[in-house]
Design a protein around this motif. Structure first.
Motif, PDB file in Angstrom:
ATOM      1  N   SER A   1     -16.289  20.451  -5.272  1.00 24.45           N
ATOM      2  CA  SER A   1     -15.538  19.754  -4.418  1.00 24.45           C
ATOM      3  C   SER A   1     -14.437  20.306  -3.349  1.00 24.45           C
ATOM      4  N   LEU A   2     -14.355  21.800  -3.446  1.00 24.53           N
ATOM      5  CA  LEU A   2     -13.241  22.405  -2.754  1.00 24.53           C
ATOM      6  C   LEU A   2     -14.147  22.950  -1.282  1.00 24.53           C
ATOM      7  N   SER A   3     -13.087  23.191  -0.309  1.00 23.68           N
ATOM      8  CA  SER A   3     -13.596  23.629   0.927  1.00 23.68           C
ATOM      9  C   SER A   3     -14.292  25.101   0.562  1.00 23.68           C
ATOM     10  N   ASP A   4     -15.063  25.447   1.521  1.00 24.51           N
ATOM     11  CA  ASP A   4     -15.655  26.883   1.679  1.00 24.51           C
ATOM     12  C   ASP A   4     -14.548  27.869   1.029  1.00 24.51           C
ATOM     13  N   ASP A   5     -13.482  27.818   1.649  1.00 28.80           N
ATOM     14  CA  ASP A   5     -12.459  29.176   1.388  1.00 28.80           C
ATOM     15  C   ASP A   5     -11.956  28.787   0.073  1.00 28.80           C
ATOM     16  N   GLY A   6     -11.501  27.592  -0.225  1.00 25.91           N
ATOM     17  CA  GLY A   6     -11.286  27.238  -1.469  1.00 25.91           C
ATOM     18  C   GLY A   6     -12.080  27.399  -2.702  1.00 25.91           C
ATOM     19  N   PHE A   7     -13.367  27.390  -2.375  1.00 21.78           N
ATOM     20  CA  PHE A   7     -14.537  27.689  -3.479  1.00 21.78           C
ATOM     21  C   PHE A   7     -14.433  29.234  -3.747  1.00 21.78           C
ATOM     22  N   ILE A   8     -14.340  30.027  -2.769  1.00 27.34           N
ATOM     23  CA  ILE A   8     -14.345  31.408  -2.784  1.00 27.34           C
ATOM     24  C   ILE A   8     -13.271  31.928  -3.441  1.00 27.34           C
ATOM     25  N   ALA A   9     -11.822  31.527  -3.105  1.00 27.60           N
ATOM     26  CA  ALA A   9     -10.886  31.669  -3.892  1.00 27.60           C
ATOM     27  C   ALA A   9     -10.912  31.539  -5.426  1.00 27.60           C
ATOM     28  N   ALA A  10     -11.322  30.276  -5.796  1.00 27.43           N
ATOM     29  CA  ALA A  10     -11.455  29.838  -7.085  1.00 27.43           C
ATOM     30  C   ALA A  10     -12.403  30.754  -7.843  1.00 27.43           C
ATOM     31  N   CYS A  11     -13.529  31.086  -7.374  1.00 29.24           N
ATOM     32  CA  CYS A  11     -14.514  31.880  -7.858  1.00 29.24           C
ATOM     33  C   CYS A  11     -14.015  33.325  -8.122  1.00 29.24           C
ATOM     34  N   VAL A  12     -13.153  33.762  -7.300  1.00 30.69           N
ATOM     35  CA  VAL A  12     -12.445  35.104  -7.229  1.00 30.69           C
ATOM     36  C   VAL A  12     -11.599  35.427  -8.303  1.00 30.69           C
ATOM     37  N   ASP A  13     -10.721  34.075  -8.534  1.00 28.80           N
ATOM     38  CA  ASP A  13      -9.668  33.943  -9.477  1.00 28.80           C
ATOM     39  C   ASP A  13     -10.191  33.790 -11.023  1.00 28.80           C
ATOM     40  N   ASP A  14     -11.599  33.329 -10.918  1.00 28.32           N
ATOM     41  CA  ASP A  14     -12.253  33.127 -12.099  1.00 28.32           C
ATOM     42  C   ASP A  14     -12.939  34.503 -12.419  1.00 28.32           C
ATOM     43  N   LEU A  15     -13.421  35.280 -11.418  1.00 27.65           N
ATOM     44  CA  LEU A  15     -13.757  36.766 -11.767  1.00 27.65           C
ATOM     45  C   LEU A  15     -12.395  37.482 -12.325  1.00 27.65           C
TER      46      LEU A  15
END
Length: 428
Positions: A177-191
């Motif tokens: 449900s996140l924006s593209d930038d939000g999606f990338i940021a969330a995935c990086v935080d998870d990594l």
């Protein structure tokens, strides 16, 4: 006859060796973007032997190169100097974008990924690998062990410790449900969080567009952001270009280039399309990584003269005829045509992809629930209409895969789209 061949197939080959269609198809010959079956039926081929017939069926330049090489010598192994292998390695090293690149040839994408894992774990002295959820990397013991798609992972036993990372599927999962930038940021935080709970992994392996997983992909830039995190920790990035390479995505020659803001991958694997049906796979890596093995290694069949001759001729044809540009142009028309058709079919959840690598996700109308029966019905209906496509999917999805030879022309794209539109409408 085909019926007799099916019985013989079932008598001597494994039960798990899947066949498409209720009435399996024997393809006897092909030309251009078309193939014929044993009953004389002609089909427009939108799958190319699983993205392997990259330029065209019976491409004269390739068949001539194979014939001429076969008349000289077919094979000698890597124990002897091999001019076609050196020439193709030089071309691929230059095209790879990897500095001081070395190339090792294998016979398949599976073997290429297996070699990449050997190099990464040896170089880093770690048997921990990070892979993407919904991924597929081959059918060897090690590549099955890192595959993140349950439907293609028959055993949990593995020589590797595998950690699965978010990000390969944009429209499903906790960050959809996140924006593209939000999606990338969330995935990086998870990594980053994941790396804080484990011993230092050897590498992250990722398909820029997930093939067997249904042609899913993250927003452009995700793997560049991942690479920044990995590079700080000395962790390698392996780009699995087995399905995305050689200009199929249209916008780039390699899929990783959509994420290349922080430089090329440390290791890249390739296969499928380069041989146009001949068995070629391979690995490209910086010399310090490729040369890290401290024992003897050869390849009996990787880099054999006849496959290298085919690869050289095929690559020359692709570059000279700008098939990457054709993939961008014709693929752009095809995906828009399919999106327009799919908008009238409630069972189509999404049409996605780029270039001539297009996925159509099928669900039960009004839900996100996969509908494999409906996807199989579209596959059958397309065949009845004279069109061959593929299927795939993970993450509890059912997807159709469209990946014609890169020489597809506009008229053929329109013809295939019309057949596929009728096939999609037939499931309503």
């Amino acid at each position: 006859m085909t019926d007799d061949l099916l019985g013989r197939h079932r008598a001597v080959l494994p039960d798990w060796l899947a066949l498409y269609y209720e009435d399996p198809l024997e393809i006897t010959h092909g030309e251009g973007r078309h193939v014929w079956d044993a009953r004389g039926n002609r089909y427009l081929d939108f799958f190319g032997g699983i993205l392997t017939t990259m330029t065209a069926h019976a491409l004269p330049e390739v068949t001539k190169a194979v014939s001429e090489q076969a008349g000289r010598i077919i094979h000698s192994s890597t124990l002897y100097l091999n001019r076609p292998m050196v020439e193709l390695a030089e071309r691929i090293a230059q095209l790879s974008g990897i500095p001081d690149a070395r190339v090792f040839f294998t016979t398949s994408g599976t073997e290429a990924n297996d070699t990449a894992l050997l190099l990464a774990t040896t170089y880093r002295r770690s048997n921990t690998i990070m892979a993407m959820r919904n991924s597929y990397h081959g059918r060897s013991f090690s590549s099955v062990g890192i595959t993140g798609n349950r439907g293609w992972s028959p055993t949990s036993l593995s020589p590797l410790q595998t950690l699965y990372v978010h990000g390969g599927v944009r429209t499903r999962g906790p960050y959809a449900s996140l924006s593209d930038d939000g999606f990338i940021a969330a995935c990086v935080d998870d990594l980053v969080d994941l790396l804080g709970h484990t011993r230092a992994p050897a590498a992250l392996i990722a398909e820029p567009i997930q093939g067997v997983g249904g042609f899913t992909s993250p927003p452009d830039g995700l793997y560049a952001a991942f690479r920044e995190v990995l590079h700080e920790r000395g962790i390698l990035w392996i780009a699995d270009e087995v399905q995305t390479g050689w200009g199929r995505t249209g916008e780039h020659f390699w899929g990783w280039q959509a994420h290349g803001q922080n430089g090329p991958p440390d290791i890249m694997t390739f296969a499928k399309g380069i041989g146009n049906g001949m068995s070629i796979g391979g690995v490209v890596a910086r010399s310090e990584i490729m040369n890290c093995l401290d024992s003897n290694s050869i390849s009996t069949f990787g880099g054999t003269q006849i496959t290298m001759a085919a690869g050289l001729a095929n690559l020359n044809y692709l570059l000279e005829h700008d098939l990457q540009g054709n993939s961008r142009r014709v693929g752009g028309l095809l995906i828009e045509r399919l999106r327009a058709a799919a908008a009238q079919v409630p069972a189509v959840r999404e049409v996605r992809g780029r270039g001539l690598m297009i996925g159509i996700e099928i669900t039960k109308p009004g839900t996100d629930e996969a509908d494999p029966q409906a996807a199989a019905a579209v596959l059958e209906a397309a065949r009845e209409g004279g069109l061959l496509i593929g299927k795939g999917g993970g993450h509890n999805t059912s997807s159709l895969r469209v990946a014609p030879p890169l020489s597809l022309n506009v008229a053929e794209a329109e013809e295939g789209a019309a057949i596929l539109e009728n096939a999609l409408r037939s499931i309503q």
